[in-house]
Design an enzyme around this catalytic site. Sequence first.
Site, mmCIF file in Angstrom:
data_model
loop_
_atom_site.group_PDB
_atom_site.id
_atom_site.type_symbol
_atom_site.label_atom_id
_atom_site.label_comp_id
_atom_site.label_asym_id
_atom_site.label_seq_id
_atom_site.Cartn_x
_atom_site.Cartn_y
_atom_site.Cartn_z
ATOM 1 N N GLU A 114 0.863 3.983 1.926
ATOM 2 C CA GLU A 114 1.403 4.375 3.231
ATOM 3 C C GLU A 114 2.551 3.446 3.633
ATOM 4 O OE1 GLU A 114 -3.154 4.840 3.305
ATOM 5 O OE2 GLU A 114 -1.655 3.459 2.492
ATOM 6 N N HIS A 143 0.820 -1.198 0.000
ATOM 7 C CA HIS A 143 0.000 0.000 0.000
ATOM 8 C C HIS A 143 0.860 1.257 0.000
ATOM 9 C CE1 HIS A 143 -3.885 -2.110 1.599
ATOM 10 N NE2 HIS A 143 -3.386 -2.675 0.526
#
Length: 331
Positions: free
Chosen positions: A263, A261
């Site tokens: 992040e 992902h």
Amino acid sequence: MKIGVAGPNAAGKGEVVRLLERRSFYRASLSDVIRADLAKDGLEPTRENMIERGRALRERFGQAVLAERVQRTLPSDRNHVIDSIRHPAEVEALRAGGDFLLLWVDADARLRFERSQARGRGGDGTDFASFQALEARELGSDDRAAQQLLAVRELADLVVRNDGDLAQLEAQLEEGLRDRLFFRERPPWDEYFMNIARVVASRSNCIKRKVGAVIALDRRIISTGYNGTPRGIRNCNEGGCPRCAGAAESGTRLDECLCSHAEENSITQSAYHGVSVRGGTVYTTFCPCLICTKMIINAGLSEVVYDAHFPLGEVSLALFREAGIKVRQPG
């Protein structure tokens, strides 16, 4: 900043454009769209051909077509001066793009006729009566695709008279534009970093959702990340992730997903380069998932700013609050 320049024939629009070019404005012209279209058919850009082809383009593609085509070519990091605006729909299209000011340049009709004769441009009319007749055709018409200069004048933000010399015109221009040019607001920090996160997301190779993240510390970017397969693994959009390639429904078959992902990548990229993220803020285009939430907490980030809700984001938000991490959704 975009400044549109409009006005009747021989009013001094070209001089205003040149004055702005000397002040680091880049020129763009709606007439260039018409010239390019005429060139495709091997036609000369005479005044008559320009008027008729402009009308035909507005009739076929919409009244704002010239402005829309020009606006798509304008880099956002420059100031632009745009001339040859002759229809109110063109004004509205340019204004919708933000930071637009319409400048109307005018002068006495007899003086404009004398200027047109001095410059010797074809199609201006050889006497005052023919000059006025040609101008009347441009001022307004029942044909909604034709030029509508009077309607454009009604939308002007600033009117400059050019009945004197160049020095007087320049003085008027500087006086009229001073406050408008130098006191525009910059985007706030949240908007600034989130816009960068959206650009970062465009690098994503995930075929289900493009997400971008930016980690900032003391208003300085220290890391970015976007979602996609790990380093050295075939990209998601090349079939590297079986979950995405299988068009799984949201929230299902998560055990098959090979994509990291945004992040997660922003944090691991910081670690890869030996940069601490402690005390920083992560800006992300989606609310973090549970795994990214745990990484954000353990990495020592102090704040999360997200743009859109993630379908399974309620647990993440509750965990952030319990860990004492600030969570915000701007706007």
